[in-house]
Write a protein that holds these residues in place. Structure first.
Motif, PDB file in Angstrom:
ATOM      1  N   ALA A  38       0.812  -1.253  -0.063  1.00 38.02           N
ATOM      2  CA  ALA A  38       0.053  -0.038  -0.165  1.00 38.02           C
ATOM      3  C   ALA A  38       0.861   1.368  -0.079  1.00 38.02           C
ATOM      4  O   ALA A  38       0.181   2.278  -0.124  1.00 38.02           O
ATOM      5  CB  ALA A  38      -0.921  -0.007   1.104  1.00 38.02           C
ATOM      6  N   GLY A  39       2.209   0.960   0.138  1.00 37.75           N
ATOM      7  CA  GLY A  39       3.076   2.361   0.121  1.00 37.75           C
ATOM      8  C   GLY A  39       2.932   3.102   1.650  1.00 37.75           C
ATOM      9  O   GLY A  39       2.257   2.189   2.689  1.00 37.75           O
ATOM     10  N   TYR A  40       3.385   4.022   1.801  1.00 40.06           N
ATOM     11  CA  TYR A  40       3.427   4.903   3.026  1.00 40.06           C
ATOM     12  C   TYR A  40       3.477   6.321   3.092  1.00 40.06           C
ATOM     13  O   TYR A  40       3.795   6.824   1.662  1.00 40.06           O
ATOM     14  CB  TYR A  40       4.560   4.298   3.944  1.00 40.06           C
ATOM     15  CG  TYR A  40       5.860   4.655   3.618  1.00 40.06           C
ATOM     16  CD1 TYR A  40       6.652   5.534   4.192  1.00 40.06           C
ATOM     17  CD2 TYR A  40       6.417   3.705   2.556  1.00 40.06           C
ATOM     18  CE1 TYR A  40       7.948   6.006   3.538  1.00 40.06           C
ATOM     19  CE2 TYR A  40       7.626   3.667   2.085  1.00 40.06           C
ATOM     20  CZ  TYR A  40       8.525   5.070   2.795  1.00 40.06           C
ATOM     21  OH  TYR A  40       9.742   5.210   2.369  1.00 40.06           O
ATOM     22  N   ARG A  41       3.017   6.652   3.839  1.00 46.35           N
ATOM     23  CA  ARG A  41       2.966   8.576   4.116  1.00 46.35           C
ATOM     24  C   ARG A  41       4.027   9.004   4.838  1.00 46.35           C
ATOM     25  O   ARG A  41       4.258   8.595   5.962  1.00 46.35           O
ATOM     26  CB  ARG A  41       1.441   8.801   4.465  1.00 46.35           C
ATOM     27  CG  ARG A  41       1.558  10.391   4.470  1.00 46.35           C
ATOM     28  CD  ARG A  41       1.653  10.731   6.065  1.00 46.35           C
ATOM     29  NE  ARG A  41       1.582  12.269   6.227  1.00 46.35           N
ATOM     30  CZ  ARG A  41       1.770  12.910   7.309  1.00 46.35           C
ATOM     31  NH1 ARG A  41       2.433  12.370   8.186  1.00 46.35           N
ATOM     32  NH2 ARG A  41       1.458  14.157   7.460  1.00 46.35           N
ATOM     33  N   ILE A  42       4.797  10.069   4.438  1.00 46.01           N
ATOM     34  CA  ILE A  42       5.781  10.328   5.150  1.00 46.01           C
ATOM     35  C   ILE A  42       5.472  12.041   5.266  1.00 46.01           C
ATOM     36  O   ILE A  42       4.633  12.459   4.637  1.00 46.01           O
ATOM     37  CB  ILE A  42       7.308  10.585   4.443  1.00 46.01           C
ATOM     38  CG1 ILE A  42       7.315  11.013   3.059  1.00 46.01           C
ATOM     39  CG2 ILE A  42       7.842   9.147   4.788  1.00 46.01           C
ATOM     40  CD1 ILE A  42       8.586  10.908   2.671  1.00 46.01           C
TER      41      ILE A  42
END
Length: 199
Positions: free
Chosen positions: A152-156
């Protein structure tokens, strides 16, 4: 066989429905249906969790009584397809003494040892846990476990990274402002909670 029950959670009544399919339940939670898979006597939700109200990726989540989520690239379609992305404190609902967090009643945010048990059950083969079509080359998912993890990816804090990439697997607790996909595990007893992701 269909079993429905009600759970009263501070002025909100949640309705959960369990179906028995191949001896494993299908759980309806907050408007979404989740399948389950049993691996090493542990029952997991197969789909990445997707609960809460989307906020913009430029905003940090806050303890405001509302479950908040990020959708990759601020696009709700990505939440629909890959689940929401959650910061650690949001995932545990700002309560480090209760491991349920944003999971349904009777489920919990898995702790690190439970993920190691899951991985070890596959002989250390992370590809066996990924849905077919997730990852590339030697990191391509085979889903021989039936776990069906989506990358799903990630948020930084300054944006999003690695949708559908195996570049990052992390324990969220040590990165409280980074947001990752969440999984839930059926409770057997109380554990110290850790948030761990395939992304």
């Amino acid at each position: 066989i269909m079993l429905s029950f009600f759970f009263n959670d501070t002025a909100t009544t949640e309705i959960y429905t369990l179906s028995l399919h191949d001896a494993l339940p299908i759980l309806s939670y907050k408007g979404k249906t989740y399948n389950t898979v049993k691996i090493e006597n542990m029952c997991w939700l197969k789909e990445n969790l997707d609960v809460g109200t989307m906020i913009q990726g430029s905003d940090n989540m806050s303890d405001n009584g509302i479950i908040e989520k990020y959708c990759y690239d601020n696009d709700m379609v990505n939440c629909d397809n890959y689940g929401g992305l959650y910061q650690w404190y949001e995932a545990i609902q700002y309560n480090e003494t209760v491991d349920q967090g944003i999971c349904p009643d009777g489920w919990h945010i898995p702790y690190l040892g439970e993920f190691y048990t899951l991985k070890n059950a596959m002989g250390g083969d992370g590809n066996a846990l990924k849905e077919i079509g997730q990852g590339t080359g030697e990191g391509a998912g085979t889903n021989t476990s039936g776990f069906s993890a989506l990358l799903a990816g990630y948020r930084i804090s300054n944006g999003y990274a690695y949708l559908r990439s195996e570049e990052h697997t992390s324990e969220l607790q040590s990165h409280s402002f980074i947001a990752y996909a969440a999984f839930c595990l059926k409770k057997k007893k109380s554990f110290s909670s850790f948030f761990f992701f395939f992304s």
